[in-house]
Motif scaffolding. Structure first.
Motif, mmCIF file in Angstrom:
data_model
loop_
_atom_site.group_PDB
_atom_site.id
_atom_site.type_symbol
_atom_site.label_atom_id
_atom_site.label_comp_id
_atom_site.label_asym_id
_atom_site.label_seq_id
_atom_site.Cartn_x
_atom_site.Cartn_y
_atom_site.Cartn_z
ATOM 1 N N ARG A 45 7.075 31.428 -5.181
ATOM 2 C CA ARG A 45 6.749 32.889 -5.559
ATOM 3 C C ARG A 45 5.609 33.157 -6.499
ATOM 4 O O ARG A 45 5.022 32.299 -6.920
ATOM 5 C CB ARG A 45 7.954 33.415 -5.904
ATOM 6 N N TYR A 46 5.259 34.192 -6.612
ATOM 7 C CA TYR A 46 4.319 34.600 -7.681
ATOM 8 C C TYR A 46 4.915 34.796 -8.939
ATOM 9 O O TYR A 46 5.978 35.319 -9.008
ATOM 10 C CB TYR A 46 3.304 35.774 -7.259
ATOM 11 N N GLN A 47 4.304 34.742 -10.002
ATOM 12 C CA GLN A 47 4.643 35.220 -11.279
ATOM 13 C C GLN A 47 3.334 35.350 -12.244
ATOM 14 O O GLN A 47 2.765 34.497 -13.016
ATOM 15 C CB GLN A 47 5.374 34.073 -12.126
ATOM 16 N N LYS A 53 6.074 39.414 -13.361
ATOM 17 C CA LYS A 53 6.630 40.027 -12.164
ATOM 18 C C LYS A 53 6.098 39.168 -10.909
ATOM 19 O O LYS A 53 5.166 38.533 -10.934
ATOM 20 C CB LYS A 53 6.523 41.269 -12.043
ATOM 21 N N ASP A 54 7.019 39.184 -9.942
ATOM 22 C CA ASP A 54 6.751 38.496 -8.612
ATOM 23 C C ASP A 54 5.886 39.566 -7.859
ATOM 24 O O ASP A 54 6.007 40.204 -6.847
ATOM 25 C CB ASP A 54 7.923 38.311 -7.893
ATOM 26 N N TYR A 257 1.059 30.936 -9.657
ATOM 27 C CA TYR A 257 1.907 30.664 -8.676
ATOM 28 C C TYR A 257 3.101 29.715 -8.971
ATOM 29 O O TYR A 257 2.800 28.744 -9.622
ATOM 30 C CB TYR A 257 0.938 29.611 -7.667
#
Length: 264
Positions: A45-47, A53-54, A257
């Motif tokens: 996911r994204y961070q 936040k994603d 990422y």
């Protein structure tokens, strides 16, 4: 061995060769120890490095909103001649900008794919050269703030490149240059107000990277297009991982990422 965490640029230690580390919240990886081993990378996911936040990463590890709000990615970072902290003028956060801009900076020559001019905080020497994949570098001037470094870089751009050809750098199609002689030729082009900061002495710094096999044809790994990849790690140069099948992965371009790593 399995690891999971958000990517940030690899930490480095100067040595022969350079030592590389991936730092996660609860663990770290000494990347040099993974050479000749099968490494699997999976996008989770994204961070965002600011808000956490994603949210889809826009640039440099930040989501769109934070990229245009955070002082760490103000225009003066990429274009140091736009620095204004020495004038007591705020861009996004004056306290942060004073901390970062009003400290010694180095204008340097580095040879990654060709000779280029660059700017970095003195505290980031030789880290900046390592991150660019330079095999040799030399300091040109040491100035008290980022603005003076920026106007020096601008003045020298007509004489020397300010970009690196990353493909040439990764293929190791490089030529050793006499940076001491090149530096002497550039002195006359340095702005008058910076001439007093010219470094008359100094020698080249040579940098050796942990690469067992250089790629011949480059295939760049994009985790958005290829969320799962596996290959044998053959080298580390700049902020790139180099794999046996000619795939290269730019860790710094993938900041923000969250990935899962499996080492076999």
């Amino acid at each position: 061995m399995n690891y999971e965490g958000v990517l940030t640029k690899m930490k480095t230690e100067f040595g022969d060769p350079i030592q590389y580390y991936l730092i996660f919240d609860t663990d770290f990886i000494h990347v040099n120890q993974l050479l000749n081993r099968q490494l699997s990378i999976s996008f989770v996911r994204y961070q965002c490095l600011a808000c956490g936040k994603d949210k889809k990463i826009f640039r440099q590890g930040y989501c769109y909103d934070d990229f245009y709000n955070q002082p760490q990615v103000g225009d003066w970072v990429i274009r140091p001649e736009l620095s204004t902290a020495h004038l007591d003028q705020e861009d996004r956060d004056l306290a942060y900008e004073k901390k970062m801009q009003l400290q010694p900076h180095i204008v340097y020559l580095a040879n990654s794919s060709n000779i280029k001019v660059g700017v970095t905080r003195k505290s980031q020497v030789p880290t900046r050269w390592i991150d660019q994949g330079a095999h040799e570098a030399i300091e040109l001037v040491e100035v008290p703030n980022r603005y003076l470094a920026g106007i020096t870089e601008v003045a020298l751009k007509d004489q020397v490149a300010d970009k690196t050809n990353w493909r040439t750098m990764l293929k190791n199609e490089v030529v050793d240059e006499d940076l001491v002689a090149f530096k002497a030729k550039l002195k006359e082009f340095i702005p008058e107000e910076v001439q007093e900061y010219f470094i008359d002495n100094g020698k080249e710094t040579e940098i050796h990277f942990p690469v067992l096999q250089y790629p011949t044809k480059l295939k760049s790994l994009n985790l958005e297009k290829t969320p799962d990849y596996s290959g044998v790690l053959k080298g580390i140069k700049g902020q790139y991982l180099i794999f046996e099948d000619n795939t290269v992965f730019n860790v710094r371009n993938s900041e923000g990422y969250v990935v899962r790593l499996e080492v076999q």
